[in-house]
Structures are given as structure tokens and as C-alpha cells.
Design an enzyme around this catalytic site. Structure first.
Site, PDB file in Angstrom:
ATOM      1  N   ARG A 250     -28.161  -6.555   7.934  1.00 30.18           N
ATOM      2  CA  ARG A 250     -29.349  -5.778   7.534  1.00 30.18           C
ATOM      3  C   ARG A 250     -30.637  -6.583   7.783  1.00 30.18           C
ATOM      4  O   ARG A 250     -31.663  -6.023   8.171  1.00 30.18           O
ATOM      5  CB  ARG A 250     -29.209  -5.381   6.063  1.00 30.18           C
ATOM      6  CG  ARG A 250     -30.413  -4.761   5.423  1.00 30.18           C
ATOM      7  CD  ARG A 250     -30.590  -3.294   5.691  1.00 30.18           C
ATOM      8  NE  ARG A 250     -29.762  -2.402   4.900  1.00 30.18           N
ATOM      9  CZ  ARG A 250     -29.830  -1.080   5.021  1.00 30.18           C
ATOM     10  NH1 ARG A 250     -30.676  -0.530   5.888  1.00 30.18           N
ATOM     11  NH2 ARG A 250     -29.070  -0.297   4.301  1.00 30.18           N
TER      12      ARG A 250
ATOM     13  N   GLY B 267      -9.942   1.091   7.934  1.00 23.32           N
ATOM     14  CA  GLY B 267      -9.618   2.405   7.359  1.00 23.32           C
ATOM     15  C   GLY B 267      -9.137   3.302   8.474  1.00 23.32           C
ATOM     16  O   GLY B 267      -9.901   4.070   9.034  1.00 23.32           O
ATOM     17  N   ARG B 268      -7.861   3.116   8.829  1.00 28.03           N
ATOM     18  CA  ARG B 268      -7.314   3.847   9.982  1.00 28.03           C
ATOM     19  C   ARG B 268      -7.158   5.331   9.658  1.00 28.03           C
ATOM     20  O   ARG B 268      -7.396   6.186  10.471  1.00 28.03           O
ATOM     21  CB  ARG B 268      -5.969   3.238  10.370  1.00 28.03           C
ATOM     22  CG  ARG B 268      -5.500   3.637  11.721  1.00 28.03           C
ATOM     23  CD  ARG B 268      -4.488   2.688  12.295  1.00 28.03           C
ATOM     24  NE  ARG B 268      -3.545   2.178  11.306  1.00 28.03           N
ATOM     25  CZ  ARG B 268      -2.826   1.082  11.477  1.00 28.03           C
ATOM     26  NH1 ARG B 268      -2.957   0.365  12.565  1.00 28.03           N
ATOM     27  NH2 ARG B 268      -1.984   0.676  10.560  1.00 28.03           N
TER      28      ARG B 268
ATOM     29  N   ARG C  26      -9.539  -8.390   5.472  1.00 33.85           N
ATOM     30  CA  ARG C  26      -8.185  -8.480   4.919  1.00 33.85           C
ATOM     31  C   ARG C  26      -7.895  -9.819   4.238  1.00 33.85           C
ATOM     32  O   ARG C  26      -6.940  -9.931   3.460  1.00 33.85           O
ATOM     33  CB  ARG C  26      -7.166  -8.242   6.028  1.00 33.85           C
ATOM     34  CG  ARG C  26      -7.065  -6.801   6.476  1.00 33.85           C
ATOM     35  CD  ARG C  26      -5.801  -6.154   5.962  1.00 33.85           C
ATOM     36  NE  ARG C  26      -4.649  -6.694   6.611  1.00 33.85           N
ATOM     37  CZ  ARG C  26      -4.009  -6.110   7.639  1.00 33.85           C
ATOM     38  NH1 ARG C  26      -4.431  -4.944   8.088  1.00 33.85           N
ATOM     39  NH2 ARG C  26      -2.967  -6.655   8.177  1.00 33.85           N
TER      40      ARG C  26
ATOM     41  N   GLY D 204       0.802  -1.226   0.000  1.00 39.02           N
ATOM     42  CA  GLY D 204       0.000   0.000   0.000  1.00 39.02           C
ATOM     43  C   GLY D 204       0.832   1.272   0.000  1.00 39.02           C
ATOM     44  O   GLY D 204       1.980   1.275  -0.463  1.00 39.02           O
TER      45      GLY D 204
ATOM     46  N   ILE E 180      -6.345  -3.060   0.870  1.00 38.90           N
ATOM     47  CA  ILE E 180      -7.812  -3.057   0.941  1.00 38.90           C
ATOM     48  C   ILE E 180      -8.342  -1.623   1.043  1.00 38.90           C
ATOM     49  O   ILE E 180      -9.520  -1.374   0.863  1.00 38.90           O
ATOM     50  CB  ILE E 180      -8.357  -3.889   2.131  1.00 38.90           C
ATOM     51  CG1 ILE E 180      -7.935  -3.274   3.471  1.00 38.90           C
ATOM     52  CG2 ILE E 180      -7.941  -5.341   2.021  1.00 38.90           C
ATOM     53  CD1 ILE E 180      -8.801  -3.768   4.625  1.00 38.90           C
ATOM     54  N   ASP E 181      -7.451  -0.663   1.362  1.00 40.68           N
ATOM     55  CA  ASP E 181      -7.896   0.703   1.651  1.00 40.68           C
ATOM     56  C   ASP E 181      -8.176   1.552   0.412  1.00 40.68           C
ATOM     57  O   ASP E 181      -8.838   2.585   0.514  1.00 40.68           O
ATOM     58  CB  ASP E 181      -6.854   1.423   2.513  1.00 40.68           C
ATOM     59  CG  ASP E 181      -6.735   0.812   3.906  1.00 40.68           C
ATOM     60  OD1 ASP E 181      -7.736   0.253   4.382  1.00 40.68           O
ATOM     61  OD2 ASP E 181      -5.653   0.881   4.501  1.00 40.68           O
TER      62      ASP E 181
END
Ligand code: F6P
Length: 321
Positions: free
Chosen positions: A155, A171-172, A254, A102, A127-128
């Protein structure tokens, strides 16, 4: 160029293995020797090298994770450590390297290139989906699909029990993954680190939905914007009569079998990265813009950041009526 290296670095992502496969098989087809460097830049520092061939990468196109192992190696920020890594490459007769990972790995790749003029090509895998210069990183599509599958199930409960669910996704630092998941799940609200939380706006929006008769809702929260548990507590105070629950998706995002899109991108990027080294194009990242494969300067990759698509945020508002 006769002998090249490949390593995976940073957080693992589905698609790392298909990238390794494409890099190895492309190198073999160009008559190059290919050396796998294990455990990312740490393995480069500690000389964890192994010869790879076509057979070493059979049966991995459908596997998550990375056969080369990966890790984060903050010591690479030290210039002495980087010098040793460079010397190890020279000593092993490695003439060029493909770095898979990344945004952090792109920085490492750029330092190797800029400080030692060493032939480096980077492949964005995360993945971000937060690497500047490419529309998509390898692994993002799989992570979004994994999250969507899980949230669709949640849901069902949210609707049946008329509950509000806060779902914490990865998503840090960036909200790209959260936004894309929210769009795909039809979430009512998304909260990301890049945009200051407007608590009043969230409460207003939920009240408005309630007024229209909508009693269940899905709120997607990127981990960098806060903890789902804390949000749930806070919401309970605003809506004491509501059933509020939370769920943290965590590391399931991940891993797992790469999707078709992930495998395709992995294969294209892997091939092009080796072709670049073969043709003497160094200091670049391979990426995709629209439908086109592009070669993007690493210097620009590491110096720039981008907000997630803000029009997607509007889309979430329009769709949550
Ligand atoms: O870089 C990918 C990512 O999944 C981030 O979204 C997340 O915050 C981080 O890795 C966590 O990684 P680790 O726990 O492996 O350091």
C-alpha cells in the site's frame, strides 16, 4: 481408551504444531499412549508410526508447519486403501484417532468413522477458514495477519506512486481468506470464486474512485477467481494511463510463527479433541461458535458448504468511498 493416534493432513497451516502439542500433552495427562502418524493418511496406509511423549513436542508451540509432516493423499478415495488404513490402526493397537486438517481431511476422517465405526475426532486447521460448523479454523488468523502485513507494505508504494495493485491471495475454492484480508487492509475491491466477476462493475467502481480524486487502489483477488497477471493485463486495456501492478503472495501465507489467537485455538481444540475420545464422543469435529467450544457432527461438516460473510462484501464497498 488407552492408546490413540494423531495425524496432520492436507495443506499445512500455522498452528498445526501447537495442535499436535496440545493433543500429545492432553493424552499424556489422561494417561493415554499417543502415536504420531507421519505424512497424513499416506503414512497411515504405509504404517509410518512413531511413539510420542511430552518431550517430543517441546519447543514447537511457536513453529509453523507440522513435525508430523503432511500431504494430500487422493488414493484415500479408494475403499481398499481405506480398509488397509483401518486394519493398520487395529494392528497397531490404536483405539481412536485425532485428524488435524481442513475440509478434505474432514472428509477422510468422516469416512474412517462412518465405514468402520472407528473412533475419530477432527480438528479444523486450515488457512482457508472454509470448514463448515466452526467460526474459525486454526491457522486462519495467522494467515490473515501475514497477508495484511505484506499488503500494508505494498500500500505504501501504491499510495506514493498512485498505482493500482492487484494482489492474489490463496483460496482455490473459497474466498473467505480474501474477504477477511480485504476488510483488514481496507482494500477497494475484492474478487472471490463464489461470486461471478462483474467486470463492468469493477471498471465503474475504479472510475468513480478516480473521479473523487483517489488514484491508488488495492484489489484483492482470491486465486480461485483468476490470475493476477491476467487481471492486470485486462485492467491496463481499460485504464491505459494508469500504473497497474500485481503481486502474488503465494505460500508465505501458509507458513510462519503462529499468532496468539492461532495458538490459543490450537490449544483449546487439541485438549477438547482428546477429551472427546476419552469420554466416548466420536464422529465429531471440535469447533468454536462465538466464544464457545462446540462438538459438531462430522456428517454435517462434510455435507454442507457456506458462502463467506456477504455483509463483509458490503462493508468493503462502504469503506472504499
Ligand atoms: O487448502 C489451503 C490452500 O492453501 C488453498 O488456499 C490453496 O489453493 C491450496 O492450499 C494450495 O495447496 P497446494 O499447492 O499445497 O496443493
Amino acid at each position: 481408551m488407552k492408546r490413540i493416534g494423531v495425524l496432520t493432513s492436507g495443506g499445512d497451516a500455522p498452528g498445526m504444531n501447537p495442535v499436535i502439542r496440545a493433543v500429545v500433552r492432553s493424552a499424556v495427562s489422561f494417561n493415554m499412549e499417543i502415536i504420531g502418524i507421519q505424512r497424513g493418511f499416506k503414512g497411515l496406509y504405509e504404517k509410518e508410526f512413531l511413539e510420542l511423549n511430552s518431550r517430543s513436542v517441546s519447543g514447537i508451540i511457536n513453529q509453523g508447519g507440522t513435525i508430523l509432516k503432511t500431504n494430500r493423499f487422493p488414493e484415500f478415495k479408494n475403499s481398499e486403501v481405506r480398509k488397509k488404513c483401518y486394519e493398520n490402526l487395529i494392528e497397531a493397537g490404536i483405539e481412536g484417532i485425532v485428524v488435524i486438517g481442513g475440509d478434505g481431511s474432514a472428509k477422510g476422517a468422516y469416512l474412517l468413522y462412518s465405514e468402520f465405526n472407528f473412533p475419530v475426532v477432527h480438528i479444523p486447521v486450515s488457512i482457508d477458514n472454509d470448514v463448515y460448523g466452526t467460526d474459525y479454523t486454526v491457522g486462519f488468523d495467522t494467515a490473515v495477519n501475514t497477508a495484511v502485513e505484506a499488503i500494508d507494505k505494498i500500500r505504501d508504494t501504491a499510495t506514493s506512486h498512485e498505482r493500482t495493485f492487484i494482489i492474489e491471495v490463496m483460496g482455490r475454492e473459497k474466498g473467505n481468506l480474501a474477504v477477511e484480508i480485504a476488510v483488514a487492509c481496507g482494500a477497494e475491491i475484492v474478487i472471490i470464486p463464489e461470486i461471478k466477476i462483474d467486470w463492468e462493475e469493477i471498471v465503474k467502481s475504479l472510475k468513480e474512485q478516480e473521479r473523487k480524486g483517489k488514484k491508488s487502489s488495492i484489489i484483492i483477488l482470491a486465486e480461485g477467481a483468476g490470475k493476477a497477471e491476467v487481471f492486470a493485463e485486462k485492467l491496463k486495456k481499460e485504464f491505459p494511463e494508469r500504473h497497474i501492478r500485481y503481486s502474488v503472495l503465494g505460500y508465505i501465507q501458509r507458513g510462519g510463527t503462529p499468532t496468539y489467537m492461532t495458538r490459543k485455538l490450537a490449544t483449546l481444540f487439541g485438549y477438547h479433541a482428546v477429551k472427546m475420545l476419552k469420554e466416548g464422543i466420536y464422529g465429531y469435529m471440535v469447533g468454536i461458535k462465538g466464544n464457545e467450544i462446540i462438538y459438531f457432527p462430522l456428517k454435517k461438516v462434510v455435507c454442507t458448504t457456506e458462502l463467506p460473510h456477504l455483509e463483509y462484501l458490503n462493508l468493503i464497498d462502504y469503506m472504499a468511498v
